[in-house]
Scaffold this motif. Structure first.
Motif, PDB file in Angstrom:
ATOM      1  N   LEU A 142      21.526 -55.069   2.575  1.00 47.07           N
ATOM      2  CA  LEU A 142      22.252 -56.287   2.961  1.00 47.07           C
ATOM      3  C   LEU A 142      23.752 -56.110   2.770  1.00 47.07           C
ATOM      4  CD1 LEU A 142      21.824 -59.168   4.013  1.00 47.07           C
ATOM      5  CD2 LEU A 142      21.949 -59.959   1.683  1.00 47.07           C
ATOM      6  N   CYS A 143      24.111 -55.257   1.795  1.00 46.53           N
ATOM      7  CA  CYS A 143      25.521 -54.995   1.518  1.00 46.53           C
ATOM      8  C   CYS A 143      26.211 -54.438   2.765  1.00 46.53           C
ATOM      9  CB  CYS A 143      25.631 -54.018   0.360  1.00 46.53           C
ATOM     10  SG  CYS A 143      27.300 -53.702  -0.158  1.00 46.53           S
ATOM     11  N   LEU A 144      25.466 -53.641   3.534  1.00 48.06           N
ATOM     12  CA  LEU A 144      26.028 -53.098   4.775  1.00 48.06           C
ATOM     13  C   LEU A 144      26.434 -54.237   5.718  1.00 48.06           C
ATOM     14  CD1 LEU A 144      26.497 -50.657   6.695  1.00 48.06           C
ATOM     15  CD2 LEU A 144      24.154 -50.956   7.444  1.00 48.06           C
ATOM     16  N   LEU A 145      25.573 -55.256   5.800  1.00 48.83           N
ATOM     17  CA  LEU A 145      25.845 -56.370   6.715  1.00 48.83           C
ATOM     18  C   LEU A 145      26.927 -57.291   6.190  1.00 48.83           C
ATOM     19  CD1 LEU A 145      22.545 -57.836   8.134  1.00 48.83           C
ATOM     20  CD2 LEU A 145      24.344 -56.619   9.292  1.00 48.83           C
ATOM     21  N   VAL A 146      26.726 -57.749   4.944  1.00 48.58           N
ATOM     22  CA  VAL A 146      27.625 -58.776   4.415  1.00 48.58           C
ATOM     23  C   VAL A 146      28.938 -58.169   3.948  1.00 48.58           C
ATOM     24  CG1 VAL A 146      27.866 -60.583   2.689  1.00 48.58           C
ATOM     25  CG2 VAL A 146      25.665 -60.183   3.759  1.00 48.58           C
ATOM     26  N   GLY A 147      28.834 -57.024   3.267  1.00 48.14           N
ATOM     27  CA  GLY A 147      30.028 -56.431   2.692  1.00 48.14           C
ATOM     28  C   GLY A 147      30.860 -55.660   3.699  1.00 48.14           C
ATOM     29  N   TYR A 148      30.199 -54.827   4.512  1.00 52.93           N
ATOM     30  CA  TYR A 148      30.974 -53.941   5.385  1.00 52.93           C
ATOM     31  C   TYR A 148      31.165 -54.502   6.789  1.00 52.93           C
ATOM     32  CZ  TYR A 148      30.800 -50.608   1.649  1.00 52.93           C
ATOM     33  OH  TYR A 148      30.962 -50.021   0.429  1.00 52.93           O
ATOM     34  N   LEU A 149      30.103 -55.147   7.323  1.00 48.39           N
ATOM     35  CA  LEU A 149      30.276 -55.741   8.645  1.00 48.39           C
ATOM     36  C   LEU A 149      30.926 -57.116   8.530  1.00 48.39           C
ATOM     37  CD1 LEU A 149      29.681 -55.372  11.674  1.00 48.39           C
ATOM     38  CD2 LEU A 149      27.567 -56.601  11.317  1.00 48.39           C
ATOM     39  N   GLY A 150      30.803 -57.712   7.325  1.00 46.47           N
ATOM     40  CA  GLY A 150      31.446 -59.000   7.089  1.00 46.47           C
ATOM     41  C   GLY A 150      30.753 -60.167   7.753  1.00 46.47           C
ATOM     42  N   GLU A 151      29.474 -60.002   8.094  1.00 42.68           N
ATOM     43  CA  GLU A 151      28.745 -61.118   8.696  1.00 42.68           C
ATOM     44  C   GLU A 151      27.735 -61.654   7.698  1.00 42.68           C
ATOM     45  OE1 GLU A 151      29.613 -62.532  11.231  1.00 42.68           O
ATOM     46  OE2 GLU A 151      30.355 -61.151  12.755  1.00 42.68           O
ATOM     47  N   LEU A 152      27.770 -62.962   7.488  1.00 44.62           N
ATOM     48  CA  LEU A 152      26.856 -63.580   6.541  1.00 44.62           C
ATOM     49  C   LEU A 152      25.516 -63.813   7.220  1.00 44.62           C
ATOM     50  CD1 LEU A 152      26.208 -65.033   3.946  1.00 44.62           C
ATOM     51  CD2 LEU A 152      27.299 -67.057   4.858  1.00 44.62           C
ATOM     52  N   THR A 153      24.459 -63.171   6.728  1.00 48.69           N
ATOM     53  CA  THR A 153      23.136 -63.452   7.285  1.00 48.69           C
ATOM     54  C   THR A 153      22.213 -63.928   6.181  1.00 48.69           C
ATOM     55  OG1 THR A 153      22.198 -61.272   6.961  1.00 48.69           O
ATOM     56  CG2 THR A 153      23.412 -61.610   8.978  1.00 48.69           C
ATOM     57  N   LEU A 154      21.366 -64.882   6.519  1.00 49.20           N
ATOM     58  CA  LEU A 154      20.444 -65.456   5.537  1.00 49.20           C
ATOM     59  C   LEU A 154      18.995 -65.215   5.954  1.00 49.20           C
ATOM     60  CD1 LEU A 154      22.217 -68.871   4.825  1.00 49.20           C
ATOM     61  CD2 LEU A 154      22.027 -66.939   3.294  1.00 49.20           C
ATOM     62  N   GLY A 155      18.758 -64.148   6.708  1.00 47.46           N
ATOM     63  CA  GLY A 155      17.397 -63.911   7.181  1.00 47.46           C
ATOM     64  C   GLY A 155      16.824 -62.583   6.727  1.00 47.46           C
ATOM     65  N   HIS A 156      17.412 -62.014   5.673  1.00 45.57           N
ATOM     66  CA  HIS A 156      16.980 -60.681   5.254  1.00 45.57           C
ATOM     67  C   HIS A 156      15.507 -60.657   4.849  1.00 45.57           C
ATOM     68  CE1 HIS A 156      18.770 -56.844   5.079  1.00 45.57           C
ATOM     69  NE2 HIS A 156      18.402 -56.592   3.845  1.00 45.57           N
ATOM     70  N   ALA A 157      15.050 -61.746   4.227  1.00 45.64           N
ATOM     71  CA  ALA A 157      13.648 -61.806   3.806  1.00 45.64           C
ATOM     72  C   ALA A 157      12.714 -61.747   5.012  1.00 45.64           C
ATOM     73  CB  ALA A 157      13.392 -63.067   3.002  1.00 45.64           C
ATOM     74  N   GLY A 158      13.192 -62.224   6.158  1.00 38.13           N
ATOM     75  CA  GLY A 158      12.380 -62.167   7.364  1.00 38.13           C
ATOM     76  C   GLY A 158      12.066 -60.732   7.749  1.00 38.13           C
ATOM     77  N   PHE A 159      13.096 -59.864   7.746  1.00 34.91           N
ATOM     78  CA  PHE A 159      12.872 -58.457   8.092  1.00 34.91           C
ATOM     79  C   PHE A 159      12.013 -57.772   7.039  1.00 34.91           C
ATOM     80  CE2 PHE A 159      16.926 -59.301  10.330  1.00 34.91           C
ATOM     81  CZ  PHE A 159      16.383 -59.223  11.583  1.00 34.91           C
ATOM     82  N   MET A 160      12.228 -58.173   5.776  1.00 41.70           N
ATOM     83  CA  MET A 160      11.405 -57.621   4.701  1.00 41.70           C
ATOM     84  C   MET A 160       9.938 -57.980   4.951  1.00 41.70           C
ATOM     85  SD  MET A 160      11.610 -58.639   0.738  1.00 41.70           S
ATOM     86  CE  MET A 160      10.424 -58.016  -0.436  1.00 41.70           C
ATOM     87  N   SER A 161       9.682 -59.229   5.364  1.00 38.36           N
ATOM     88  CA  SER A 161       8.292 -59.647   5.557  1.00 38.36           C
ATOM     89  C   SER A 161       7.676 -58.938   6.758  1.00 38.36           C
ATOM     90  CB  SER A 161       8.195 -61.154   5.711  1.00 38.36           C
ATOM     91  OG  SER A 161       8.795 -61.568   6.904  1.00 38.36           O
ATOM     92  N   ILE A 162       8.471 -58.725   7.817  1.00 38.49           N
ATOM     93  CA  ILE A 162       7.931 -57.999   8.979  1.00 38.49           C
ATOM     94  C   ILE A 162       7.505 -56.605   8.561  1.00 38.49           C
ATOM     95  CG2 ILE A 162       8.539 -56.941  11.180  1.00 38.49           C
ATOM     96  CD1 ILE A 162      10.244 -59.345  11.773  1.00 38.49           C
ATOM     97  N   GLY A 163       8.397 -55.920   7.822  1.00 38.20           N
ATOM     98  CA  GLY A 163       8.055 -54.586   7.344  1.00 38.20           C
ATOM     99  C   GLY A 163       6.825 -54.612   6.464  1.00 38.20           C
ATOM    100  N   ALA A 164       6.787 -55.581   5.540  1.00 42.23           N
ATOM    101  CA  ALA A 164       5.688 -55.655   4.586  1.00 42.23           C
ATOM    102  C   ALA A 164       4.362 -55.839   5.309  1.00 42.23           C
ATOM    103  CB  ALA A 164       5.924 -56.801   3.608  1.00 42.23           C
ATOM    104  N   TYR A 165       4.327 -56.798   6.249  1.00 43.10           N
ATOM    105  CA  TYR A 165       3.071 -57.066   6.949  1.00 43.10           C
ATOM    106  C   TYR A 165       2.675 -55.902   7.842  1.00 43.10           C
ATOM    107  CZ  TYR A 165       2.133 -61.784   5.388  1.00 43.10           C
ATOM    108  OH  TYR A 165       1.800 -62.857   4.624  1.00 43.10           O
ATOM    109  N   ALA A 166       3.656 -55.341   8.571  1.00 48.89           N
ATOM    110  CA  ALA A 166       3.333 -54.231   9.466  1.00 48.89           C
ATOM    111  C   ALA A 166       2.775 -53.058   8.670  1.00 48.89           C
ATOM    112  CB  ALA A 166       4.576 -53.811  10.241  1.00 48.89           C
ATOM    113  N   GLY A 167       3.474 -52.713   7.569  1.00 56.71           N
ATOM    114  CA  GLY A 167       3.034 -51.585   6.756  1.00 56.71           C
ATOM    115  C   GLY A 167       1.672 -51.835   6.140  1.00 56.71           C
TER     116      GLY A 167
END
Lengths: 295, 330
Positions: free
Chosen positions: B60-85
């Motif tokens: 998330l640091c890549l997005l918020v810290g370096y790209l400077g865009e605030l995103t609040l959906g990181h858990a969504g991608f985590m859940s997609i990965g978790a369920y798919a795996g």
């Protein structure tokens, strides 16, 4: 015929929840307009409102009217205190720092309520004892009527206040350009405090109406209406008061109709889906002003 | 490798050696502590969550810290990965490590596919609007998972092999280090500089020929890939997945780590992730008060970070640095 009655009933349900969302969304939008921050703790003010109403009516046994006035006063004061302690020192800080602080305040309020009142839900009888009315085949409950009337009065009152009074134009001036407003002799600190007080008072009213509807108290009860109202504020164009009203009502209706006719589980997904689509077509919300950026 | 890294100074090599030493030392200490049975059950159960949170925070640091865009959906991608795996490893019948590797690859790739689909339209939005739309997508993902049959719905997906427990620390640790290495190298590469240029001034970046949309999407997708990986490890650590665990509170939890670590600072994110995962456990003796303490610490740290006191320290340090640079020039 029954289909139409069903749809009308759902519309009224939707307008009821939508009114509550709208009241909360106005608080979000006003604070955003003036302080340029997302006040994540706003949802928890609703919770504080609900619990104070419970304390005033069920424990201190005050009459309903006095309890309502005291609840609103408590929340307005809390709004001012929170702003003074947590947000004011960060006025020139990056917006993310303020956002995280607001999240911290939200956790703080929730956990204080958890310590005092414990996690088990407290049943709470409604303080609204007005019998409902019947229009044709449709029943409208007393709570719904009171919600409609209260919301309408609040919205009209707020619109008049913002557009017609000196304090209201001070608020608009600060939200437009804080520096210029302070040069014109407007007390910026006082105006910001006032905005937080009004927003929190509206949240208190929303909390009272919400708890009369759902009749169960929990420390996390503010989170869900809070986030929905935030979505409503963005949907209408954040920073824009009529937008928040429109967004709240629309959101309530969409939610209620999709819950009844599409799927209960997918209702939330549909609500957020509408938000995404609206923002893709109109990137600053339904009534928000488009801003072009200059170098 | 880019051109500028060809002329590395001895100081830079020293830093690399130091980082390698720290990595090995942490590993050695953890192995000794785990093998020696020096930790209580509570502490062993928190080792892998620490690793997962480090991966999430760094991505998330890549997005918020370096790209400077605030995103609040990181858990969504985590859940997609978790369920798919988890769905894949439940279906496969192979040795645990092989299953886990395939599951992680699949989880990461599927999460990044979703990131492309979501990112292309959404990344046109800016600031708070982007935050709320990503929050919206996180919630959409959660409620869709909640309503689907094959994901187990609200009851959750159970029967996932618990391959990624503290006994398999080495395996997880390798992936944590890989995540950190890849993101740190990306940030310091040509692409990384383009990403930070977009953050600092996207109009200027566009004017010098940086394709803003492409770099935004790239950062978004890479970040989602690692969130997906972390999700797969999470699934195989707890053994049961519930949609309720991936609501926006989880996203906010990760965001808090990144912000407390100092935005755009990978080391800070790692340390904050570890501290914030340990803190509730350490405060367990304070039982009812721990979340209250946590919130107070959070507010106090944000106030301190932006206080006059802290700003004075930073200014002093910057002045010192400037003086050193001046001296080198002479």
């Amino acid at each position: 015929m029954s289909l139409i009655t069903g749809i009308l009933e759902q519309l009224i349900n939707g307008l009821r929840t939508g009114s509550i969302y709208a009241l909360i969304a106005i608080g979000y939008t006003m604070v955003y307009g003036i302080a340029k921050m997302i006040n994540f703790a706003h949802g928890d003010i609703i919770m504080v409102g609900a619990y104070s109403l419970y304390v005033f009516t069920a424990i201190l046994e005050l009459p309903a009217a006095a309890a309502v006035i005291l609840t609103v006063a408590v929340c307005a004061a809390l709004g001012i205190v929170v702003e003074r302690i947590a947000y004011k020192p960060l006025r020139n800080a990056p917006s993310l720092a303020v956002l995280i602080t607001a999240i911290g305040v939200s956790y703080f309020l929730q956990n204080t309520a958890l310590l005092i009142f414990k996690a088990t839900p407290i049943p709470f009888g409604s303080i609204i004892n007005i019998s409902g009315i019947r229009l044709g085949n449709i029943n409208i409950s007393g709570v719904t009527l009171v919600t409609f009337v209260a919301t309408a009065v609040m919205m009209v009152g707020l619109t008049l206040f913002v557009n017609k009074t000196r304090a209201g134009s001070a608020m608009r001036a600060v939200s437009e350009d804080r520096g210029a407003a302070s040069l014109m002799g407007i007390n910026v600190n006082k105006t910001i405090s006032m905005t937080f007080a009004i927003g929190s008072a509206l949240a208190a009213v929303a909390g009272i109406l919400y708890i009369c509807q759902y009749q169960s108290l929990q420390p996390t009860l503010g989170a869900l209406p809070g986030i929905k109202a935030f979505v409503a504020a963005v949907l209408g164009g954040i920073g824009n008061i009529p937008g928040a009203m429109l967004g709240g009502l629309l959101l309530g209706i969409i939610e209620s109709l999709s819950r009844a006719y599409i799927s209960t589980q997918l209702a939330d997904a549909i609500v957020y889906g509408v938000l995404v689509i609206v923002l893709l077509v109109r990137p600053s919300g339904l009534l928000g002003k488009q801003k072009t950026e200059k170098v | 490798m880019n051109k500028t890294s060809a002329g590395k100074t001895p100081a830079k090599y020293g830093k690399i050696v130091l980082n390698i030493l720290i990595t090995l030392a942490v590993y050695a200490v953890m192995m000794v502590v785990i093998q020696g049975g020096m930790l209580s059950r509570q502490m062993t159960s928190i080792i892998i969550p620490c690793c997962i949170n480090v991966m999430l925070a760094v991505s998330l640091c890549l997005l918020v810290g370096y790209l400077g865009e605030l995103t609040l959906g990181h858990a969504g991608f985590m859940s997609i990965g978790a369920y798919a795996g988890a769905l894949l490893t439940n279906y496969l019948d192979m040795p645990p490590v092989a299953e886990l590797l395939i599951g992680m690859l699949a989880g990461g790739i599927i999460a990044s596919v979703f990131a492309v689909v979501i990112g292309l339209p959404v990344l046109r939005l800016k600031g708070d609007y982007l935050a709320i739309v990503t929050l919206g997508f996180g919630e959409i993902i959660r409620s869709v998972i909640n309503s689907l049959e094959f994901t187990g719905g609200a009851k959750g997906l159970s029967g996932i092999g618990t391959y990624a427990t503290y006994k398999n620390f080495t395996f997880v640790y390798i992936f944590v280090i890989l995540t950190i290495l890849l993101i740190a190298n990306l940030v310091h590469s040509r692409h990384g500089r383009a990403i930070t240029a977009v953050r600092d001034n996207y109009i200027a970046a566009e004017a010098i020929g940086i394709h803003v949309g492409r770099f935004k999407t790239m950062a978004f997708v890479i970040s989602a890939f690692f969130a997906g990986l972390a999700g797969v490890i999470y699934a195989h650590n707890v053994g049961i997945l519930k949609p309720a665990n991936f609501d926006y509170n989880k996203s906010i939890e990760i965001l808090v780590m990144v912000v407390l670590g100092g935005m755009g600072n990978i080391k800070g994110s790692i340390i904050a992730a570890i501290i914030l995962t340990l803190l509730p456990e350490v405060l367990r003796s304070a039982a009812d008060y721990r979340m209250l303490l946590y919130s107070i610490v959070l507010i106090a740290m944000m106030l301190f970070n932006n206080s006059r006191f802290k700003l004075a320290i930073v200014e002093k340090r910057n002045l010192k640095k400037a003086a050193e640079i001046q001296k080198e020039g002479e």
